[in-house]
Write an enzyme that holds these catalytic residues in place. Structure first.
Site, short mmCIF file in Angstrom:
data_model
loop_
_atom_site.label_atom_id
_atom_site.label_comp_id
_atom_site.label_asym_id
_atom_site.label_seq_id
_atom_site.Cartn_x
_atom_site.Cartn_y
_atom_site.Cartn_z
N GLY A 185 0.28 -1.12 0.30
CA GLY A 185 -0.40 -0.45 -0.19
C GLY A 185 0.23 1.06 0.24
O GLY A 185 0.38 2.47 0.27
N HIS A 222 20.59 16.73 -10.77
CA HIS A 222 19.29 16.65 -12.03
C HIS A 222 17.93 16.01 -11.17
O HIS A 222 17.97 16.28 -10.44
CB HIS A 222 20.21 15.87 -12.80
CG HIS A 222 20.11 14.39 -11.64
ND1 HIS A 222 21.12 13.96 -10.92
CD2 HIS A 222 19.70 12.81 -12.49
CE1 HIS A 222 20.87 12.63 -10.64
NE2 HIS A 222 19.96 12.31 -11.07
N HIS A 280 15.92 13.93 -11.77
CA HIS A 280 15.62 12.36 -11.76
C HIS A 280 14.42 12.07 -10.39
O HIS A 280 15.19 12.98 -9.75
CB HIS A 280 16.25 11.13 -11.52
CG HIS A 280 16.96 10.92 -13.36
ND1 HIS A 280 17.86 10.51 -13.44
CD2 HIS A 280 15.98 10.79 -14.17
CE1 HIS A 280 18.27 9.91 -14.44
NE2 HIS A 280 17.47 10.78 -15.64
N ASP A 315 14.40 9.89 -8.26
CA ASP A 315 15.33 9.43 -6.63
C ASP A 315 16.02 10.91 -6.41
O ASP A 315 17.41 10.80 -5.26
CB ASP A 315 16.28 8.68 -7.36
CG ASP A 315 17.05 8.86 -8.00
OD1 ASP A 315 17.15 9.25 -9.27
OD2 ASP A 315 19.24 7.73 -8.17
N ASP A 345 29.53 7.89 -7.38
CA ASP A 345 28.65 7.11 -7.91
C ASP A 345 29.08 5.92 -8.27
O ASP A 345 30.12 4.88 -8.36
CB ASP A 345 28.05 7.58 -9.01
CG ASP A 345 26.51 6.89 -9.79
OD1 ASP A 345 26.29 6.06 -8.90
OD2 ASP A 345 26.26 7.27 -10.97
N ALA A 385 10.25 8.13 -18.45
CA ALA A 385 9.47 9.12 -18.95
C ALA A 385 11.23 9.96 -18.44
O ALA A 385 10.58 11.02 -19.32
CB ALA A 385 8.10 9.66 -17.60
N HIS A 425 14.12 9.69 -18.81
CA HIS A 425 14.94 9.49 -19.67
C HIS A 425 15.16 9.99 -20.71
O HIS A 425 14.74 9.59 -22.01
CB HIS A 425 15.14 8.27 -19.60
CG HIS A 425 16.53 7.61 -20.59
ND1 HIS A 425 17.62 8.44 -20.66
CD2 HIS A 425 17.17 6.05 -20.14
CE1 HIS A 425 18.51 7.73 -21.07
NE2 HIS A 425 18.05 6.27 -20.83
N GLY A 444 22.64 4.11 -16.87
CA GLY A 444 22.91 5.69 -16.42
C GLY A 444 24.53 5.68 -16.39
O GLY A 444 24.60 7.02 -16.21
N HIS A 445 24.77 4.94 -15.49
CA HIS A 445 26.11 5.12 -14.63
C HIS A 445 27.19 3.84 -14.78
O HIS A 445 27.12 3.43 -15.70
CB HIS A 445 25.42 4.55 -13.25
CG HIS A 445 24.45 5.02 -12.45
ND1 HIS A 445 23.99 6.48 -11.90
CD2 HIS A 445 23.05 4.54 -13.06
CE1 HIS A 445 23.21 6.40 -11.45
NE2 HIS A 445 21.88 6.01 -12.56
#
Length: 545
Positions: A45, A70, A72, A74, A195, A232, A234, A366-367
């Site tokens: 939930g 940036h 994104h 996250d 990263d 979406a 990207h 992307g990493h």
């Protein structure tokens, strides 16, 4: 004054998502990012997870500014929940990042004058408070306007890469600005934050250009309609798919609210180019199957996404059929694998052609992988190293990679969310903790769901719920209501009523307190149900006088 900097990760350590940092020097705090994460499968939930900000609320008067790397989710997805709870301070971000943030804030009814948004170039230099100077540098990622930064502090320089890969053929033609990292390395980097997402992967990460070429080959060979799903946000992938579609004479149709929203922001700000603009399903006209390409949501198997509804035949306007081609140009986020596999299997059953990673090379991370991570370590040549943006295995493998370098960092720490990392010219260690973890977002509720409630939901999902209502007067009797426990079974229900009633009547005879009578009924029924069914439903005892 004791000259030291505190680096406090409030999210993004030991996990992928929920990225947020606080830097504190003396009486000043600078914040970086404010991202969300998606729930694990056991968090029934729950819609989203956002970082706990108790520390920032307790020290709200010290916050001098905010930096966003940036756009994104996250990294900025939690801001509509967080910003209203903290003082209005300057928020510095690049053009596209601010555009996406404005869109999110407007959805939450947060007005432009409620926040202080300041646009910066990806190579800008700004000052926050008395103690922080931020020197941004561009890094390639899966979205434009992605930045790392060199943070100049009284104790020394910190390089934070942000999310990155070193793409030699970026979609927008703008490569990573590694010269700034090299310059900082030459002048002396006290600490590197880098990263760790792909620290286990050898070599380098595939370029977006290679993925675009692979997707073009698939679309070129497709006879019918083509459906492409990806994140979406990207933007680079979306641009490449649009270019391929236009080159091959296909009109691009966008389906899915988040896909249209992100694309519209990117179009308005000049980060996405489309010859014919955004087109919806209703505006397709009489295009033949070979003349259309759909960009749609659903890369993670979300039940209400466009691709899931197509796969299960629930879309109001479009139906898949043999001859269609579906390309899943993304990898499942950990925890979503089962949902994605279910969609893929359903697509196969319909008879469409399906392409997905890793079976087909239609997605690139992307990493950066190990060689890219090593290049950054070489350029920065840090004294101390803090692996970030990864689960523990990613952080630890990144640390091992660093220790294997010709000039390894003097010390590497594997930090956790909430750790207070003390940094001086000669010292790098964890000296304490602040409150950290996740705040659950469930519908309109933020923070009103606890771990106990999650456990109750999990228990109900496994063994159901049984409500026992004991009516005490005039004649004691027990009523049962169950959901998800067992199918209708009069004998079992009769025996449960009998056990419950015996416990109630015994308690009344002994003139026990009603709370004790209720507890006796609960205990007797729990033991009986466990003995005869082997199950542990959630029991809710109610007494009515």
């Amino acid at each position: 004054m004791d000259k030291h900097l505190e680096v406090i990760p409030l999210g993004g350590m030991g996990e992928i998502g929920k990225n947020m940092f606080a830097y504190r020097y003396g009486d000043e705090i600078m914040i970086v990012d404010g991202g969300l994460a998606f729930p694990d499968s056991h968090m029934l939930g729950i819609d989203l997870l956002i970082p706990r900000i108790d520390y920032l609320q307790q020290n709200a008067g010290l916050i001098k500014g905010w930096v966003l790397t940036h756009g994104h989710e996250d990294h900025i997805g939690a801001l509509p929940y967080i910003l209203p709870r903290l003082p209005k301070v300057p928020i510095h971000a690049a053009k596209l990042t601010l555009g996406l943030l404005r869109e999110k804030l407007s959805e939450f009814g947060i007005r432009e004058n409620d926040v202080d948004l300041r646009e910066v170039d990806t190579d800008a230099r700004i000052r926050i408070g008395r103690h922080f100077t931020v020197d941004f540098f561009r890094m390639t990622h899966s979205i434009p306007d992605n930045m790392g930064y060199v943070l100049h502090t009284p104790v020394g320089r910190i390089v934070h890469t942000g999310d990155f890969k070193l793409d030699q053929h970026p979609t927008d033609g703008k490569p990573s600005h590694l010269a700034k990292i090299a310059q900082a390395g030459a002048e002396g980097v006290l600490m590197l934050i880098s990263d760790s997402t792909n620290a286990e992967r050898p070599g380098t990460t595939m370029s977006e250009a290679d993925i675009a070429a692979n997707i073009e080959k698939i679309i070129e060979g497709a006879k019918g309609r083509v459906f492409v799903t990806t994140f979406a946000s990207h933007t680079h992938r979306l641009q490449n798919v649009v270019h391929v579609a236009e080159k091959l004479g296909r009109r691009v149709v966008m389906e899915g609210r988040s896909m249209v929203k992100y694309a519209q922001v990117a179009l308005n700000l000049g980060y996405l180019e489309m010859k014919d603009g955004l087109v919806s399903t209703d505006e397709m006209g009489d295009l033949q199957d070979s003349q259309v390409l759909f960009l749609c949501t659903g890369s993670q198997g979300q039940p209400m996404s466009v691709l899931s509804r197509l796969a299960f035949g629930n879309h109001a306007k479009i139906a898949l059929h043999r001859g269609d081609t579906v390309i899943l140009s993304s990898s499942p986020i950990p925890g979503n694998e089962e949902a994605v596999n279910t969609v893929i299997n359903r697509l196969y059953e319909i008879g469409v052609e399906v392409y997905y990673p890793p079976t087909y090379k239609v997605h690139a991370s992307g990493h950066g992988s190990q060689e890219e991570l090593k290049m950054v370590l070489n350029l920065a040549n840090p004294k101390f190293f803090l692996p970030w943006h990864g689960e523990p295995r990613h952080q630890i493998n990144h640390a091992r990679l660093a220790q294997g370098m010709p000039k390894p960092p003097k010390r590497t720490l594997i930090a956790k969310n909430g750790d207070v990392v003390r940094l001086t010219a000669d010292d790098f260690r964890v000296t304490g903790t602040v409150p950290s973890g996740a705040v659950y977002v469930d519908g309109l509720g933020v923070g009103d769901i606890s771990d106990d409630i999650i456990q109750d939901r999990l228990a109900m999902s496994q063994d159901g719920v049984l409500i026992m209502t004991a009516v005490l007067h005039p004649t004691p009797h027990v009523e049962l209501v169950s959901r998800g426990f067992v199918k209708a079974n009069r004998d079992l229900e009769g025996n449960i009523r009998k056990v419950a009633l015996e416990a109630v009547e015994a308690g009344l005879r002994e003139k026990k307190r009603l709370e004790d009578v209720r507890d006796d009924m609960y205990g007797a029924v729990r033991r009986f149900v466990r003995k005869v069914t082997g199950r542990n439903p959630v029991l809710i005892p109610v007494l009515v006088e």
